[in-house]
Write an enzyme that holds these catalytic residues in place. Structure first.
Site, short mmCIF file in Angstrom:
data_model
loop_
_atom_site.label_atom_id
_atom_site.label_comp_id
_atom_site.label_asym_id
_atom_site.label_seq_id
_atom_site.Cartn_x
_atom_site.Cartn_y
_atom_site.Cartn_z
N ASP A 418 1.03 -0.77 0.21
CA ASP A 418 0.13 0.21 -0.46
C ASP A 418 0.83 1.16 0.43
O ASP A 418 0.31 2.11 0.52
CB ASP A 418 -0.74 -0.44 1.19
CG ASP A 418 -1.95 -0.87 1.35
OD1 ASP A 418 -2.54 -1.14 0.14
OD2 ASP A 418 -1.85 -1.87 2.62
N GLY A 419 2.08 1.55 -0.38
CA GLY A 419 2.81 2.15 -0.53
C GLY A 419 4.58 1.73 -0.38
O GLY A 419 4.88 1.18 0.02
N SER A 443 1.98 6.80 0.47
CA SER A 443 1.80 5.43 2.09
C SER A 443 0.57 6.15 1.27
O SER A 443 -0.71 7.04 1.61
CB SER A 443 1.11 6.27 2.92
OG SER A 443 0.63 4.88 4.22
N ARG A 444 -0.67 5.02 0.77
CA ARG A 444 -1.78 4.82 0.43
C ARG A 444 -2.98 5.19 1.53
O ARG A 444 -3.85 5.67 0.97
CB ARG A 444 -1.98 4.20 -1.23
CG ARG A 444 -1.20 4.00 -2.06
CD ARG A 444 -1.27 3.40 -3.55
NE ARG A 444 -0.55 3.09 -3.74
CZ ARG A 444 0.01 2.92 -4.43
NH1 ARG A 444 0.16 1.50 -3.73
NH2 ARG A 444 1.68 3.08 -4.95
N VAL A 445 -2.74 4.13 2.03
CA VAL A 445 -4.34 4.12 3.14
C VAL A 445 -3.95 4.75 4.14
O VAL A 445 -4.60 5.07 5.65
CB VAL A 445 -5.08 2.78 3.05
CG1 VAL A 445 -5.20 1.93 1.97
CG2 VAL A 445 -3.35 1.75 3.89
#
Ligand code: ATP
Ligand code: MG
Length: 586
Positions: A418-419, A443-445
């Site tokens: 997720d990143g 960082s996506r979430v």
């Protein structure tokens, strides 16, 4: 067994003493009854079969020796005790009711063995991933299924397995012993302790390979997993249950970031698992020592499959660590698991696949190398309340060659996670440590999980840094800059200094918030670059000693109200102006 195959069946009876004619007759009639035809029975004297006999019919193996009966009995008792009932009455009734069966066990023969791989014939019903038990107790796992032949990777002392020796099915898939007692210990990929700390009592076995939690069992990531590293927590926040890749060339501080994150989990009710794959034993020992020194070993398990171990151990190590993590996660705990590193894991898997004669694909990796890592990282999760609300955050590490993130393994893992935190070797060499590349990291979430105070304090830092980078490139060759540009450059440079952080000294959330508020509001403007870190340190000391109220309010509530922000600013400004009067600024 098919009828056609039965035609050529022969039976071989082994016993320590020659059978009598009457015994032979009874065997022949039993065989006729069982297989429905006359079967040629041969016998030989074998001193190793004690107190009974063994009988091989095709690939069926009947063990009626003393050893075989004891094994059957101990398995019965183990099955019973696994049901969690009181053992003594169970043993009593098991002894009363015990009736040894003449049940066949499937038996195969080792065709060839080498490099930790055994090829076995005859175990036609074995399944992928099943554990095969060889002579002398060595275990192997089925990795290749082809007609009439199995490929097994061997664990343990592979020297003991020889061509021609027997192999039996266990009917079980590979498992990892799990339990609370693993905390504070260093174990190998099979869960055996390797730290001279005595045996570990397991609370149970978890399958090494298990399906990832489904979508219904998960909820979205909403709690922070603080690394204590200001460059990460402010700009690339990680949430509990997230998978964040740490990627960079060799010797760029990848392990240190993971280690500092573990150190930062002290008193945060999080269990940490560090899986070392293909690392030097000396560096793992050093890491364990650092953990011990900081009092962090007690909530950490280290799973070590070092470079000196067989590729099969290196291959299984991350799954074993993950099984251990799942044990704690399923109990509702928060787990942080570090896989250091997955490029070495892919290399071990490539070696294993080539030895198993699988056809090589891109960069000689087998075709399923993507699945190798996706099925591992998918097991990281934030479980729903119904499932206990536990979480497992994964920090896989990948080593790049000359900063090439577009190579096969890095792109695979980037797409699964997720990143990523991208570490730049030129930054590292120039002293910008941790060497986080702000432009390439993401960082996506985690944003949803960031503490409110942190989110507010970090405000414009990413944009400010991006502007600084651009301006730095443009102004590299020009000497006469206008005042505004100069100011922006010095501000950007001190921001970069703020992101420098000593290893093994994670910052608490409130400390990061104070520094960010002070820095982004230009309290430290024109403090000489070499003194920025000193300035930050003394500011924190000052805050802790004189404004304890601010520190504890931030930690307790995690919200940065406008009043609190104003108070931090005025205190910081008064302190920095007194300690760095205009004469000391640049
Ligand atoms: P490898 O590729 O060998 O696994 P790595 O990328 O994991 O290396 P580390 O072992 O974490 O890198 O760090 C390399 C060296 O840099 C170590 O000696 C470590 O102590 C030092 N180092 C890492 N981070 C920092 C830091 N923030 N400040 C000072 N030194 C650091
Ligand atoms: Mg490392």
């Amino acid at each position: 067994m098919s009828v056609a195959e039965k035609g050529g069946l022969t039976a071989l009876l082994r016993s320590s003493a020659p059978p009598t004619a009457e015994q032979l007759l009874r065997f022949e009639s039993w065989l006729r009854l069982r297989y429905g035809e006359d079967i040629a029975l041969d016998w030989e004297v074998d001193a190793s079969v004690r107190g009974g006999f063994t009988l091989s019919v095709g690939s069926d193996f009947f063990d009626w020796s003393l050893e075989g009966r004891i094994k059957q009995f101990s398995e019965t008792v183990r099955d019973l005790s696994g049901k969690g009932e009181r053992l003594l009455p169970l043993i009593r009734s098991a002894i009363d009711d015990w009736n040894p069966e003449v049940a066949p066990r499937e038996q195969g023969t080792v065709i060839s063995v080498g490099d930790g791989i055994a090829n076995v014939s005859g175990l036609d019903n074995a399944a992928y991933g099943e554990i095969i038990v060889f002579d002398k107790g060595v275990r192997g796992m089925v990795q290749n299924l082809s007609e009439g032949r199995l490929g097994c990777v061997l664990f343990g002392d592979t020297e003991l397995v020889k061509a021609g020796s027997f192999a039996h099915r266990s009917g079980r898939t590979a498992g990892m012993p799990v339990g609370e007692e693993f905390l504070g210990r260093v174990v190998d990929a099979l869960g055996s302790p390797i730290d001279n700390g005595g045996p570990i009592r397991a609370a149970g076995y978890f399958p090494v390979e298990s399906p990832a939690p489904g979508i219904i069992d998960r909820k979205s990531v909403d709690r922070p997993m603080e690394t204590g590293i200001i460059a990460i927590d402010s700009m690339f926040p990680i949430g509990r249950g997230q998978r964040e890749l740490i990627i960079g060339d060799r010797q760029t501080g990848k392990t240190t970031i993971a280690l500092d994150t573990i150190l930062n989990q002290k008193d945060k009710d999080c269990i940490c698992i560090y899986v070392a794959i293909g690392q030097k034993n000396s560096s793992v020992a050093q890491l364990v020592e650092t953990l011990r020194r900081h009092g962090s070993l007690e909530y950490t398990v280290v799973v070590n499959a070092s470079a000196s171990e067989s590729v099969s151990m290196q291959y299984i190590a991350p799954y074993a660590g993950c099984a251990l993590g799942e044990y704690f996660m399923n109990k509702g705990k928060d787990v942080l698991i570090v896989y250091d590193d997955l490029s070495k894991h892919a290399i071990a898997y490539r070696a294993l696949s080539l030895l198993l004669e699988r056809s090589p694909g891109r960069e000689a990796y087998p075709g399923d190398v993507f699945y190798l890592h996706s099925r591992l990282l998918e097991r990281a999760a934030q479980l729903s309340e119904a499932k206990g609300g536990g979480s497992m955050t994964a920090l896989p590490i990948v080593e790049t060659q000359a900063g090439d993130v577009s190579a096969y393994i890095p792109t695979n893992i980037i797409s699964i996670t997720d990143g990523q935190i991208f570490l730049e070797s030129s930054f590292f060499r120039s002293g910008q440590r941790p060497a986080v590349n702000v432009g390439l990291s993401v960082s996506r979430v985690g944003g949803a999980a960031q503490t409110k105070a942190m989110k507010k304090a970090a405000g414009t830092i990413r944009i400010d840094l991006a502007q600084f980078r651009e301006m730095e490139v443009f102004t590299q060759f020009s000497s006469d800059l206008d005042e505004a540009t100069k100011n922006q450059l010095t501000y950007g440079q001190s921001l970069m200094r703020l992101l420098r952080q000593k290893q093994h000294s994670p910052l608490q959330m409130y400390e990061q918030v104070i520094l960010l508020v002070a820095m982004l509001n230009k309290v430290m403007v024109n403090v000489p670059l070499s003194e920025v870190n000193l300035c930050c340190e003394s500011l924190l000391n000052h805050m802790r000693s004189t404004r304890e109220d601010i520190c504890s309010e931030l930690s307790a509530i995690g919200v940065l109200s406008p009043e609190l922000r104003a108070e931090i600013l005025s205190t910081a400004k008064a302190f920095v102006d007194a300690a760095w009067p205009p004469s000391l600024r640049r």
